[in-house]
Design an enzyme around this catalytic site. Structure first.
Site, PDB file in Angstrom:
ATOM      1  N   GLU A 144       0.720  -1.252  -0.083  1.00  0.00           N
ATOM      2  CA  GLU A 144      -0.109  -0.196  -0.200  1.00  0.00           C
ATOM      3  C   GLU A 144       0.864   1.401  -0.039  1.00  0.00           C
ATOM      4  OE1 GLU A 144      -3.188   0.288   2.885  1.00  0.00           O
ATOM      5  OE2 GLU A 144      -2.992   2.374   2.914  1.00  0.00           O
ATOM      6  N   SER A 240       0.127  -9.672   6.859  1.00  0.00           N
ATOM      7  CA  SER A 240      -1.050  -8.839   6.731  1.00  0.00           C
ATOM      8  C   SER A 240      -0.769  -7.751   7.949  1.00  0.00           C
ATOM      9  CB  SER A 240      -2.221  -9.627   7.406  1.00  0.00           C
ATOM     10  OG  SER A 240      -3.110  -8.957   7.746  1.00  0.00           O
ATOM     11  N   SER A 241      -0.638  -6.556   7.494  1.00  0.00           N
ATOM     12  CA  SER A 241      -0.383  -5.503   8.486  1.00  0.00           C
ATOM     13  C   SER A 241      -1.073  -5.393   9.750  1.00  0.00           C
ATOM     14  CB  SER A 241      -0.137  -4.161   7.836  1.00  0.00           C
ATOM     15  OG  SER A 241      -0.135  -3.080   8.628  1.00  0.00           O
TER      16      SER A 241
END
Ligand code: 0K2
Ligand code: SF4
Length: 338
Positions: A144, A240-241
């Protein structure tokens, strides 16, 4: 006469000795993930396999494997997609350059970027046009952050947490704005912002929260769970942050320990030695079936009593990417002949 010791019945077990699960809500799929996963499924139905997906559609192993079985092919770069094919961009968003590459490769694209990520992209474009230095709080190398930075590379400086603040350099301390990745720890981000404000008192804040509603709600719920849980399990993948942040948040708010697991199979019984109350949640990219399996695993070992802890209601939904309303195969073919 000696008294015969009797075994305590369930009703006699003091509350503090009860094995129970505190199940956080909201948890699991957010509106952006739901939309992105459905976009891949619908593209496969509408156009048939294969459909290419640039980057993991969401950061979850189970989701990726399930879609692969249905005919999705995951690639890291659009250059790996054959001419004339369909490629879907992941929920995490892409830089404008990726759209251009896809056009050069004569690909038909479906953009499954979450609308809340797109909102941050637009903020970056707007502040770059106004010639601000943009301090983007986020994790280096995260998909992102790569996409958002790509909107205005010459204006964006990445700030990877409070300890990175001292390294920041700007052109004009009076013209600085901070933006952020959508899936960060709310508390740590506020620490970073405070440290930045210490250096740049006139630092501008984004017009609305960049950390999205789903990330915030899942953190609010796990904080409440952590107040009473000895141990917290979070279902989610390592990359997955938002899932990783849930474990950290739980530990910072009272849980003695916590672990991230992709599925029930990864749970080690030794983690639960001496544990009465287990907290359970899942990241925004995690299908509920994986949580159900963990609940079954726990029930099989005495944690049958499940209480839901829901401090916030959630009802967000997004419409599907508009490209799914077109005939993309025909469009790609005409590009090839044009
Ligand atoms: O939490 P992450 O940003 O690493 O991503 P996922 O686990 O795929 O969750 C969905 C969020 C996607 C965009 O914000
Ligand atoms: Fe969108 Fe937030 Fe879900 Fe990311 S976590 S896909 S920004 S709703």
């Amino acid at each position: 006469m000696s008294a015969t010791p009797s075994r305590p019945s369930a009703a006699d077990v003091p509350d503090t000795d009860r094995r129970r699960v505190l199940l956080a809500a909201p948890r699991g799929y957010c509106a952006g993930v739901d939309r992105a996963v459905i976009a891949v499924e619908q593209a496969l139905e509408q156009y048939g396999a294969p459909v290419y997906v640039r980057h993991e559609i969401v950061h979850n192993k189970y989701v990726v494997k399930t879609l692969e079985k249905k005919g999705a092919i995951f690639v890291e770069e659009t250059s790996e997609v054959p001419e004339g094919e369909i490629v879907i961009f992941s929920a995490h968003g892409v830089a404008p350059e990726v759209h251009k590459e896809a056009e050069r490769g004569k690909l038909a694209t479906i953009d499954a970027t979450c609308p809340l990520v797109t909102k941050v992209h637009k903020e970056a474009v707007r502040y770059a046009k106004e010639d601000y230095d943009i301090l983007l709080i986020g994790h280096e190398g995260h998909e992102e952050v790569i996409g958002t930075s790509g909107e205005a590379p010459e204006h964006v400086t990445l700030v990877d947490g409070p300890s990175d603040v001292e390294n920041v350099e700007v052109r004009d301390p009076e013209k600085v704005v901070w933006l952020s990745q959508t899936t960060l720890s709310v508390d740590e981000t506020m620490e970073t912002v405070d440290a930045l404000k210490g250096r740049y008192p006139n630092l501008l804040s984004p017009p609305s929260d960049d950390i999205c509603y789903a990330t915030q709600n899942r953190q609010t719920a796990i904080k409440q769970v952590a107040e009473e849980a000895d141990f917290v399990l979070v279902v989610g993948s390592r990359n997955s942050s938002n899932s990783v942040r849930l474990v950290e948040t739980a530990i910072a708010h009272g849980a003695r320990d916590g672990r991230l697991v992709d599925s029930a199979e990864e749970i080690d019984e030794a983690w639960l030695d001496g544990v009465r109350t287990v907290g359970l949640s899942s990241g925004a990219s995690v299908p509920e079936v994986l949580v159900d399996e963990v609940l079954e695993w726990l029930a099989g070992r005495g944690w049958e009593d499940v209480e839901i802890v829901q401090p916030v209601e959630e009802r967000m939904q997004f419409s599907l990417p508009k490209e799914l309303r077109k005939d993309l195969r025909a469009e790609a073919k005409s590009r090839m002949s044009g």
